[in-house]
Design a protein around this motif. Structure first.
Motif, PDB file in Angstrom:
ATOM      1  N   UNK A  23       0.833  -1.201   0.000  1.00 21.61           N
ATOM      2  CA  UNK A  23       0.000   0.000   0.000  1.00 21.61           C
ATOM      3  C   UNK A  23       0.872   1.257   0.000  1.00 21.61           C
ATOM      4  N   UNK A  24       0.300   2.380  -0.418  1.00 21.65           N
ATOM      5  CA  UNK A  24       1.019   3.642  -0.331  1.00 21.65           C
ATOM      6  C   UNK A  24       1.308   3.964   1.135  1.00 21.65           C
ATOM      7  N   UNK A  25       2.178   4.935   1.367  1.00 23.77           N
ATOM      8  CA  UNK A  25       2.739   5.162   2.711  1.00 23.77           C
ATOM      9  C   UNK A  25       1.796   5.922   3.647  1.00 23.77           C
ATOM     10  N   UNK A  26       0.557   5.461   3.720  1.00 22.23           N
ATOM     11  CA  UNK A  26      -0.370   6.044   4.692  1.00 22.23           C
ATOM     12  C   UNK A  26       0.103   5.672   6.102  1.00 22.23           C
ATOM     13  N   UNK A  27       0.048   6.654   6.985  1.00 23.37           N
ATOM     14  CA  UNK A  27       0.588   6.433   8.321  1.00 23.37           C
ATOM     15  C   UNK A  27       2.070   6.734   8.414  1.00 23.37           C
ATOM     16  N   UNK A  28       2.700   6.937   7.269  1.00 26.86           N
ATOM     17  CA  UNK A  28       4.127   7.276   7.214  1.00 26.86           C
ATOM     18  C   UNK A  28       4.303   8.562   6.407  1.00 26.86           C
ATOM     19  N   UNK A  29       3.406   9.499   6.627  1.00 22.51           N
ATOM     20  CA  UNK A  29       3.472  10.792   5.964  1.00 22.51           C
ATOM     21  C   UNK A  29       2.328  11.046   5.009  1.00 22.51           C
ATOM     22  N   UNK A  30       1.849  10.003   4.316  1.00 24.35           N
ATOM     23  CA  UNK A  30       0.757  10.176   3.359  1.00 24.35           C
ATOM     24  C   UNK A  30      -0.575  10.321   4.103  1.00 24.35           C
ATOM     25  N   UNK A  31      -1.417  11.244   3.621  1.00 24.65           N
ATOM     26  CA  UNK A  31      -2.741  11.476   4.190  1.00 24.65           C
ATOM     27  C   UNK A  31      -3.764  11.503   3.063  1.00 24.65           C
ATOM     28  N   UNK A  32      -4.843  10.732   3.234  1.00 26.15           N
ATOM     29  CA  UNK A  32      -5.933  10.754   2.259  1.00 26.15           C
ATOM     30  C   UNK A  32      -6.881  11.893   2.606  1.00 26.15           C
ATOM     31  N   UNK A  33      -7.052  12.849   1.678  1.00 26.89           N
ATOM     32  CA  UNK A  33      -7.925  13.988   1.914  1.00 26.89           C
ATOM     33  C   UNK A  33      -9.397  13.640   1.790  1.00 26.89           C
ATOM     34  N   UNK A  34     -10.267  14.584   2.084  1.00 31.60           N
ATOM     35  CA  UNK A  34     -11.719  14.350   2.037  1.00 31.60           C
ATOM     36  C   UNK A  34     -12.227  13.890   0.675  1.00 31.60           C
ATOM     37  N   UNK A  35     -11.541  14.303  -0.382  1.00 27.56           N
ATOM     38  CA  UNK A  35     -11.986  13.944  -1.735  1.00 27.56           C
ATOM     39  C   UNK A  35     -11.276  12.704  -2.291  1.00 27.56           C
ATOM     40  N   UNK A  36     -10.399  12.091  -1.525  1.00 29.63           N
ATOM     41  CA  UNK A  36      -9.580  10.988  -2.047  1.00 29.63           C
ATOM     42  C   UNK A  36     -10.422   9.846  -2.583  1.00 29.63           C
ATOM     43  N   UNK A  37     -11.511   9.524  -1.884  1.00 29.99           N
ATOM     44  CA  UNK A  37     -12.341   8.394  -2.317  1.00 29.99           C
ATOM     45  C   UNK A  37     -13.074   8.662  -3.624  1.00 29.99           C
ATOM     46  N   UNK A  38     -13.095   9.900  -4.071  1.00 32.22           N
ATOM     47  CA  UNK A  38     -13.677  10.196  -5.383  1.00 32.22           C
ATOM     48  C   UNK A  38     -12.787   9.650  -6.499  1.00 32.22           C
ATOM     49  N   UNK A  39     -11.524   9.442  -6.175  1.00 30.49           N
ATOM     50  CA  UNK A  39     -10.551   8.981  -7.162  1.00 30.49           C
ATOM     51  C   UNK A  39     -10.238   7.498  -7.021  1.00 30.49           C
ATOM     52  N   UNK A  40     -10.204   7.010  -5.774  1.00 31.32           N
ATOM     53  CA  UNK A  40      -9.907   5.604  -5.507  1.00 31.32           C
ATOM     54  C   UNK A  40     -10.297   5.334  -4.058  1.00 31.32           C
ATOM     55  N   UNK A  41     -10.832   4.157  -3.792  1.00 29.31           N
ATOM     56  CA  UNK A  41     -11.275   3.834  -2.429  1.00 29.31           C
ATOM     57  C   UNK A  41     -10.079   3.398  -1.588  1.00 29.31           C
ATOM     58  N   UNK A  42      -9.207   4.361  -1.310  1.00 25.41           N
ATOM     59  CA  UNK A  42      -7.949   4.070  -0.625  1.00 25.41           C
ATOM     60  C   UNK A  42      -8.162   3.429   0.744  1.00 25.41           C
ATOM     61  N   UNK A  43      -7.298   2.475   1.043  1.00 23.18           N
ATOM     62  CA  UNK A  43      -7.192   1.963   2.401  1.00 23.18           C
ATOM     63  C   UNK A  43      -6.120   2.815   3.074  1.00 23.18           C
ATOM     64  N   UNK A  44      -6.534   3.834   3.784  1.00 16.52           N
ATOM     65  CA  UNK A  44      -5.592   4.816   4.335  1.00 16.52           C
ATOM     66  C   UNK A  44      -5.171   4.491   5.763  1.00 16.52           C
ATOM     67  N   UNK A  45      -5.366   3.232   6.183  1.00 21.41           N
ATOM     68  CA  UNK A  45      -4.986   2.822   7.536  1.00 21.41           C
ATOM     69  C   UNK A  45      -3.478   2.861   7.726  1.00 21.41           C
ATOM     70  N   UNK A  46      -2.764   2.196   6.831  1.00 15.06           N
ATOM     71  CA  UNK A  46      -1.306   2.122   6.927  1.00 15.06           C
ATOM     72  C   UNK A  46      -0.765   1.538   5.637  1.00 15.06           C
ATOM     73  N   UNK A  47       0.514   1.715   5.410  1.00 14.25           N
ATOM     74  CA  UNK A  47       1.122   1.146   4.219  1.00 14.25           C
ATOM     75  C   UNK A  47       2.631   1.283   4.242  1.00 14.25           C
TER      76      UNK A  47
END
Length: 558
Positions: free
Chosen positions: A302-326
């Motif tokens: 997964x992308x580096x969510x939890x390690x600097x990356x943050x999914x913004x309010x509109x992120x799910x409009x582009x992809x249903x990111x799993x922003x828990x960790x990566x």
């Protein structure tokens, strides 16, 4: 029924430690409440359960399952890292088995390589049990499962032969410590064995076919067309191009498979049972039984969510990111990105569906809250098979539940095109490539050459674990992979101090400074090493218990 299935799992697990190191006497200990091997292999129901164990074992081998320290090991990940489509990611000190593979500096103690090797033989063992215990003449169900067992035994030996060169051929259940000590087999014998198993599975008349192109249930098992496609692939590797054409034509003319118009569903639960999947590792999204289905752990890739990356309010409009960790592994290489741009431009349909630049990542409403350095990254981020919230239970990262295609219809079309080029059937070669390029929104090519097919395979099947074996069979690996792993990249991203990432608009408008740098790899083994990197090493502990296996060149051993 459950007790029988558990027994199979225990027996498979006991033998998965190696094909040579288990003491069969340990398997003679009576187990309370467990159906014995002597009484189990009788009925159609028993045969179905035995075949279910084969499917589970192959799925674990090819597309993942929990295995302790080597929990991320699977053939799909391994083969992807062996080619030039990816940089690793993470940190260099983490997942050292993966880093070794990526750097072309593999050792005989590599845990990922060992895990895949052993799981392939565990699957072969389960296939041999079916072939020895059940008579196909007893019932149509037994006949089908015997044919499927031959298919998967051939598939496992194909993987072993193309990756290890001269692995032991195991065509029966090994019943003693001495029998486990099987020596290397000659490649000619292995290819004959693989071809024979597939021919017999096809000729049995017991493999089923999908009802039609949209039949999702019919694609959950190995079909007649999957066996024909696999045999065609074997013929292609052996240079038997007319025979390969004949097999691929059977698959194409069946009209049971087609290309999806939307490539974004591939490798996601929305694509499970896709008309494009000729062969797949099957999973179902079931939150109450997630662990039992295995699957790669999306947190690694997964992308580096939890390690600097943050999914913004509109992120799910582009992809249903799993922003828990990566942990940000499996980052597309610059050479792959450049190959896409050269052929289809920066706005290419496949490129923009599967790979994102940092600028495009920000445009998906992704922010960075502090300066970061992404090791094993050249500034590109993979969207292809990125686990979404639709694919994985994010509460505990138990494994991706989307089906993993082992062979797509696009692969069949391009293998057919290659066989046609090799036999002078230009019109058919052009037609097959056109079908793939039409879906990719690219103009038709006339007079398709082998180089055209090679390029189309790289772009259409990128990051899908087929590239390394392609390069080897074409004789291109030593050139294309000559410098693989010699230069190790790090991509630096620094956010502007005035960024406002508290709103979607602020995230879209955020500014960043980026820098790409490389360091020299200190390992002498990095890059392509002739008379070594052509094949993987046999696991060191396998050699210790089986003196009859000769180690591949370049890895020491006996």
């Amino acid at each position: 029924m459950m007790k029988k299935y558990i027994y199979l799992g225990l027996l498979s697990g006991a033998l998965s430690c190696s094909i040579s190191s288990c003491d069969v006497d340990l398997l003679d200990i009576p187990q309370q409440g467990v159906t014995s091997e002597e009484t189990f292999y009788k009925t159609d129901e028993d045969c179905e359960e035995a075949m279910a164990a084969v499917y589970s074992s192959w799925r674990k081998a090819y597309s993942g399952g929990f295995r302790g320290a080597a929990q991320y090991a699977n053939g799909f990940f391994i083969k992807n890292l062996m080619a030039d489509d990816f940089n690793t990611g993470g940190t260099r000190s983490d997942q050292t088995y993966a880093q070794e593979i990526y750097e072309s500096a593999i050792t005989a103690t590599n845990g990922w390589i060992e895990a895949y090797y052993k799981q392939l033989y565990s699957t072969i063992y389960l296939c041999n049990l079916i072939l020895e215990k059940f008579n196909p003449e007893d019932s149509p169900i037994k006949a089908r499962n015997v044919a499927e067992a031959k298919f998967y035994r051939a598939l496992c030996h194909f993987e072993l032969t193309t990756l290890w060169g001269t692995p032991p051929k195991v065509d029966k259940v090994l019943k003693s410590t001495e029998e486990y000590k099987v020596s290397n087999s000659a490649q000619e014998d292995l290819w004959t064995f693989i071809e024979t198993d597939l021919k017999e599975a096809i000729a049995s008349g017991s493999l089923t076919s999908k009802v039609n192109m949209d039949d999702k249930d019919g694609s959950t098992r190995a079909t007649l067309e999957a066996a024909e496609a696999m045999l065609g692939k074997v013929y292609l590797y052996l240079g038997k191009y007319n025979e390969a054409k004949s097999m691929f034509e059977k698959v194409i003319s069946s009209k049971k498979y087609g290309l999806e118009s939307d490539i974004s569903i591939l490798y996601h639960t929305a694509g499970n049972g896709s008309k494009e999947y000729v062969l797949q590792c099957v999973r179902h999204y079931d939150q109450s039984n997630m662990y039992s289905q295995g699957g790669w752990f999306g947190i690694l890739a997964n992308w580096a969510f939890g390690y600097g990356f943050i999914a913004g309010p509109d992120a799910t409009k582009h992809f249903n990111f799993n922003s828990t960790s990566g942990y940000s592994y499996f980052n597309p290489s610059k050479s792959l990105y450049d190959a896409y741009v050269a052929e289809e431009g920066e706005n290419g349909y496949r490129l923009n569906s599967w790979i994102k630049t940092w600028k495009q990542v920000v445009a998906m409403n992704i922010a960075l809250n502090s300066a970061t350095s992404r090791y094993g990254n050249e500034g590109y981020f993979r969207l292809k098979w990125l686990a979404s919230r639709d694919d994985e239970n994010v509460a505990y990262w138990c494994g991706n539940q989307s089906c993993t295609p082992v062979m797509r219809y696009a692969d069949v079309l391009l293998m057919m095109a290659e066989a046609c080029v090799q036999t002078g059937d230009q019109a058919k070669a052009d037609e097959c490539v056109k079908i793939v390029r039409d879906r990719a929104r690219l103009p038709k090519k006339s007079g398709v050459t082998l180089d055209d097919v090679k390029l189309e395979r790289r772009l259409e099947l990128s990051m899908e674990g087929v590239r390394f074996q392609d390069l080897k069979r074409w004789g291109d690996a030593s050139t294309v992979l000559a410098n693989k792993g010699k230069k190790l990249p790090t991509f630096y991203i620094t956010p502007d101090g005035n960024n406002d990432i508290s709103t979607a608009e602020g995230i879209y408008n955020a500014k960043y400074t980026t820098k790409l740098s490389y360091i020299d790899n200190e390992k002498a083994a990095a890059g392509w090493t002739p008379n070594c990197d052509e094949y993987l090493p046999f696991p060191e502990n396998e050699l210790e218990v089986n003196p009859n296996i000769k180690q591949n060149p370049g890895y020491g051993g006996n």
